[in-house]
Write a protein that holds these residues in place. Structure first.
Motif, PDB file in Angstrom:
ATOM      1  N   VAL A 134       1.366  -1.270  -0.004  1.00  0.00           N
ATOM      2  CA  VAL A 134      -0.105   0.146  -0.126  1.00  0.00           C
ATOM      3  C   VAL A 134       0.872   1.120  -0.077  1.00  0.00           C
ATOM      4  N   THR A 135       0.218   1.995  -0.464  1.00  0.00           N
ATOM      5  CA  THR A 135       1.105   3.526  -0.747  1.00  0.00           C
ATOM      6  C   THR A 135       0.315   4.983   0.482  1.00  0.00           C
ATOM      7  N   GLY A 136       1.475   5.862   0.490  1.00  0.00           N
ATOM      8  CA  GLY A 136       0.490   6.434   1.054  1.00  0.00           C
ATOM      9  C   GLY A 136      -0.141   7.668   0.174  1.00  0.00           C
ATOM     10  N   ARG A 137       0.241   7.436  -1.234  1.00  0.00           N
ATOM     11  CA  ARG A 137      -0.990   8.019  -1.723  1.00  0.00           C
ATOM     12  C   ARG A 137      -2.710   7.949  -1.992  1.00  0.00           C
ATOM     13  N   ASN A 138      -2.332   5.902  -1.529  1.00  0.00           N
ATOM     14  CA  ASN A 138      -3.764   5.071  -1.900  1.00  0.00           C
ATOM     15  C   ASN A 138      -4.026   5.859  -0.847  1.00  0.00           C
ATOM     16  N   ALA A 139      -3.244   5.469   0.366  1.00  0.00           N
ATOM     17  CA  ALA A 139      -4.386   5.423   1.722  1.00  0.00           C
ATOM     18  C   ALA A 139      -4.217   6.864   2.014  1.00  0.00           C
ATOM     19  N   ALA A 140      -3.987   7.757   1.847  1.00  0.00           N
ATOM     20  CA  ALA A 140      -4.786   9.394   1.334  1.00  0.00           C
ATOM     21  C   ALA A 140      -6.137   9.162   1.281  1.00  0.00           C
ATOM     22  N   LEU A 141      -5.921   9.261  -0.277  1.00  0.00           N
ATOM     23  CA  LEU A 141      -7.440   9.167  -0.986  1.00  0.00           C
ATOM     24  C   LEU A 141      -8.552   7.950  -0.287  1.00  0.00           C
ATOM     25  N   ALA A 142      -7.869   6.923  -0.091  1.00  0.00           N
ATOM     26  CA  ALA A 142      -9.061   6.121   0.569  1.00  0.00           C
ATOM     27  C   ALA A 142      -9.495   6.728   1.634  1.00  0.00           C
ATOM     28  N   LEU A 143      -8.922   7.110   2.937  1.00  0.00           N
ATOM     29  CA  LEU A 143      -9.466   8.224   4.427  1.00  0.00           C
ATOM     30  C   LEU A 143      -9.974   9.370   3.868  1.00  0.00           C
ATOM     31  N   HIS A 144      -9.023   9.761   2.603  1.00  0.00           N
ATOM     32  CA  HIS A 144     -11.105  11.316   2.135  1.00  0.00           C
ATOM     33  C   HIS A 144     -10.880  11.960   2.836  1.00  0.00           C
ATOM     34  N   ARG A 145     -10.156  12.784   2.749  1.00  0.00           N
ATOM     35  CA  ARG A 145     -10.308  13.643   4.772  1.00  0.00           C
ATOM     36  C   ARG A 145      -9.540  15.062   3.746  1.00  0.00           C
ATOM     37  N   ASP A 146     -10.638  16.124   4.031  1.00  0.00           N
ATOM     38  CA  ASP A 146      -9.900  17.591   3.886  1.00  0.00           C
ATOM     39  C   ASP A 146      -8.902  17.898   4.240  1.00  0.00           C
ATOM     40  N   GLY A 147      -7.549  18.462   3.572  1.00  0.00           N
ATOM     41  CA  GLY A 147      -6.798  19.053   4.610  1.00  0.00           C
ATOM     42  C   GLY A 147      -5.713  17.381   5.113  1.00  0.00           C
ATOM     43  N   LEU A 148      -5.293  16.509   4.424  1.00  0.00           N
ATOM     44  CA  LEU A 148      -5.106  16.018   4.921  1.00  0.00           C
ATOM     45  C   LEU A 148      -3.641  15.054   3.839  1.00  0.00           C
ATOM     46  N   ILE A 149      -2.741  14.843   4.621  1.00  0.00           N
ATOM     47  CA  ILE A 149      -1.494  14.574   3.565  1.00  0.00           C
ATOM     48  C   ILE A 149      -0.768  13.439   4.682  1.00  0.00           C
ATOM     49  N   LEU A 150      -0.539  12.476   3.594  1.00  0.00           N
ATOM     50  CA  LEU A 150       0.504  11.837   4.626  1.00  0.00           C
ATOM     51  C   LEU A 150       1.828  11.460   3.559  1.00  0.00           C
ATOM     52  N   ASN A 151       2.407  12.477   4.339  1.00  0.00           N
ATOM     53  CA  ASN A 151       3.789  12.791   4.355  1.00  0.00           C
ATOM     54  C   ASN A 151       4.897  11.907   5.007  1.00  0.00           C
ATOM     55  N   SER A 152       5.865  11.133   4.177  1.00  0.00           N
ATOM     56  CA  SER A 152       6.313  10.391   4.620  1.00  0.00           C
ATOM     57  C   SER A 152       5.580   8.923   5.282  1.00  0.00           C
ATOM     58  N   LEU A 153       4.773   8.242   5.294  1.00  0.00           N
ATOM     59  CA  LEU A 153       3.481   7.067   5.600  1.00  0.00           C
ATOM     60  C   LEU A 153       5.090   6.174   5.571  1.00  0.00           C
ATOM     61  N   ARG A 154       5.238   5.137   6.636  1.00  0.00           N
ATOM     62  CA  ARG A 154       5.441   3.988   7.646  1.00  0.00           C
ATOM     63  C   ARG A 154       7.265   4.808   7.606  1.00  0.00           C
ATOM     64  N   PHE A 155       6.371   5.748   8.753  1.00  0.00           N
ATOM     65  CA  PHE A 155       7.752   6.103   9.364  1.00  0.00           C
ATOM     66  C   PHE A 155       8.352   5.759  10.480  1.00  0.00           C
ATOM     67  N   SER A 156       7.520   4.958  11.055  1.00  0.00           N
ATOM     68  CA  SER A 156       7.382   3.506  12.474  1.00  0.00           C
ATOM     69  C   SER A 156       6.464   2.807  11.809  1.00  0.00           C
ATOM     70  N   LEU A 157       6.257   1.054  11.793  1.00  0.00           N
ATOM     71  CA  LEU A 157       5.472   0.653  12.410  1.00  0.00           C
ATOM     72  C   LEU A 157       5.494  -0.564  13.187  1.00  0.00           C
ATOM     73  N   ALA A 158       4.293  -1.000  13.448  1.00  0.00           N
ATOM     74  CA  ALA A 158       4.260  -2.319  14.596  1.00  0.00           C
ATOM     75  C   ALA A 158       3.238  -3.251  13.621  1.00  0.00           C
ATOM     76  N   ILE A 159       2.496  -4.091  14.460  1.00  0.00           N
ATOM     77  CA  ILE A 159       1.244  -4.957  14.284  1.00  0.00           C
ATOM     78  C   ILE A 159       1.190  -6.206  15.014  1.00  0.00           C
ATOM     79  N   GLY A 160      -0.086  -5.787  15.400  1.00  0.00           N
ATOM     80  CA  GLY A 160      -1.566  -5.973  16.670  1.00  0.00           C
ATOM     81  C   GLY A 160      -2.769  -6.864  16.621  1.00  0.00           C
ATOM     82  N   ASP A 161      -2.787  -7.392  16.909  1.00  0.00           N
ATOM     83  CA  ASP A 161      -4.249  -7.697  16.538  1.00  0.00           C
ATOM     84  C   ASP A 161      -5.019  -6.383  17.489  1.00  0.00           C
ATOM     85  N   THR A 162      -5.870  -5.574  17.240  1.00  0.00           N
ATOM     86  CA  THR A 162      -6.365  -4.616  18.240  1.00  0.00           C
ATOM     87  C   THR A 162      -7.526  -4.383  18.530  1.00  0.00           C
TER      88      THR A 162
END
Length: 369
Positions: A134-162
């Motif tokens: 998944v890319t930052g562009r696709n993620a931001a478009l999917a969230l579809h929020r005004d004023g949202l830019i996902l600069n440097s998506l994936r700066f830190s990572l974790a996995i967990g069953d929330t």
């Protein structure tokens, strides 16, 4: 081990451990985000080292980069594939999976850049098919929020069953995110765990504008500079500890905070969240300008009594008696309970110094189990 060492590869810049092979032994994934691949500078790679009866082994290791046919995309200059890593179970098979960030992928593309690749675990280490991205562009478009830019998506990572559905969410801190027109206020993006890998289906964004999360979005907060996922409260759901090193505390700029987001039946939630600074009751030290408390966070079972405890770093903490050019740094531990975290102890680089040897930035890098 495959490949050759070269100056400035950045080998070891990111580490993650987990049972990718399903044999009960952890493997070690090692990022080399600055490695040249196919003539492309700073394209990046990851090396997976298997565990064995004798311990960690180079025999049978696997190199992963974006020029391999089974990895989506291609190696490009400045991608920095391997900048951050996380290992955890995303699907319901017996193998853990490996999430890999490429922080420079599609750099400066609106409305988001960076990418995460999910590689499936297998008996031999990693599966050479079924990788998703998944890319930052696709993620931001999917969230579809005004004023949202996902600069440097994936700066830190974790996995967990929330949400305790048996699938692990891929969780990423995006401290450079613009949310509601606030620059570098930051956020956390949750990608739903599923059997067929990563996609933007079920994507969620949490920030300091999320109901129940203490604070407010402000320029430079850097919410999500580091993240760690594990079950803190003992309810079977993963919680997420989030570093916010750019948060101002009172009049102290960049003093920093750490926020615990609780897992719930619907995933991560703002409800029940906790926020801690060095001005919080019983937290060692004091909030001071530039401490950057929350720059690094991790969750560990420090006392062997159930829920995961926390360690939060303030690497730029200044200590009296230290050379003015050095920051002693400070670590603060928190004890887990059914209601969240409670501060326990703290120590600085000064506590660890020997004769005329001074630690500078103690706690600048933390890793978890």
């Amino acid at each position: 081990m495959p490949g050759t060492s070269a100056a400035d590869d950045g080998f070891g810049s990111a580490l993650a451990v987990g049972d990718l092979t399903g044999d009960g032994r952890d493997v070690l994934a090692v990022g080399a985000p600055f490695k040249k691949i196919g003539g492309q500078e700073l394209a990046g790679a990851v090396l997976v080292l298997p565990g064995s009866a004798a311990g960690l082994s180079g025999s049978g290791s696997t190199r992963i980069d974006q020029d391999q046919t089974w990895i989506p995309g291609g190696a490009e200059a400045q991608d920095q594939f391997g900048f951050a890593l996380a290992v955890g179970k995303v699907d319901k098979d017996r193998y853990a999976d490996l999430a890999i960030s490429a922080i420079g992928e599609n750099a400066n593309v609106y409305p988001g850049d960076g990418a995460i690749t999910l590689v499936r675990g297998a008996a031999a280490g990693v599966q050479h098919s079924g990788a998703t991205v998944v890319t930052g562009r696709n993620a931001a478009l999917a969230l579809h929020r005004d004023g949202l830019i996902l600069n440097s998506l994936r700066f830190s990572l974790a996995i967990g069953d929330t949400n305790r559905d048996g699938y692990g969410e891929v969780l990423t801190g995006v401290p450079g995110a613009q949310v509601s027109d606030h620059y570098s206020t930051g956020g956390v993006v949750s990608f739903a765990g599923r059997a067929n890998g990563l996609s933007t289906t079920g994507i969620r964004l949490l920030s300091q504008n999320t109901a129940g999360v203490a604070g407010a979005n402000e320029d430079g907060d850097r919410f999500g500079a580091d993240v760690a996922a594990a079950d803190v409260t003992g309810d079977g759901r993963a919680d997420l500890l989030v570093g916010v090193p750019g948060e101002n505390v009172g009049s102290n700029a960049d003093a920093g905070t750490a926020v615990l987001l609780r897992g719930s039946s619907s995933g991560l939630a703002g409800s029940g969240s906790q926020v801690w600074s060095q001005d919080s009751r019983a937290v060692p030290g004091a909030a001071e300008k530039g401490d950057r408390f929350g720059s690094e966070v991790t969750l560990l079972n420090l006392d062997g009594r159930g829920g995961r405890d926390a360690v939060v770093a303030a690497p730029d903490e200044k200590v009296g008696g230290y050379p003015s050019a050095a920051a002693a740094g400070m670590l603060v531990t928190f004890t887990a309970s059914s209601t969240g975290l409670a501060p326990k102890a703290g120590w600085t680089g000064q506590n660890q110094r020997y004769t005329d040897f001074y630690f500078d930035g103690y706690g600048r890098v933390l890793t978890g189990g």
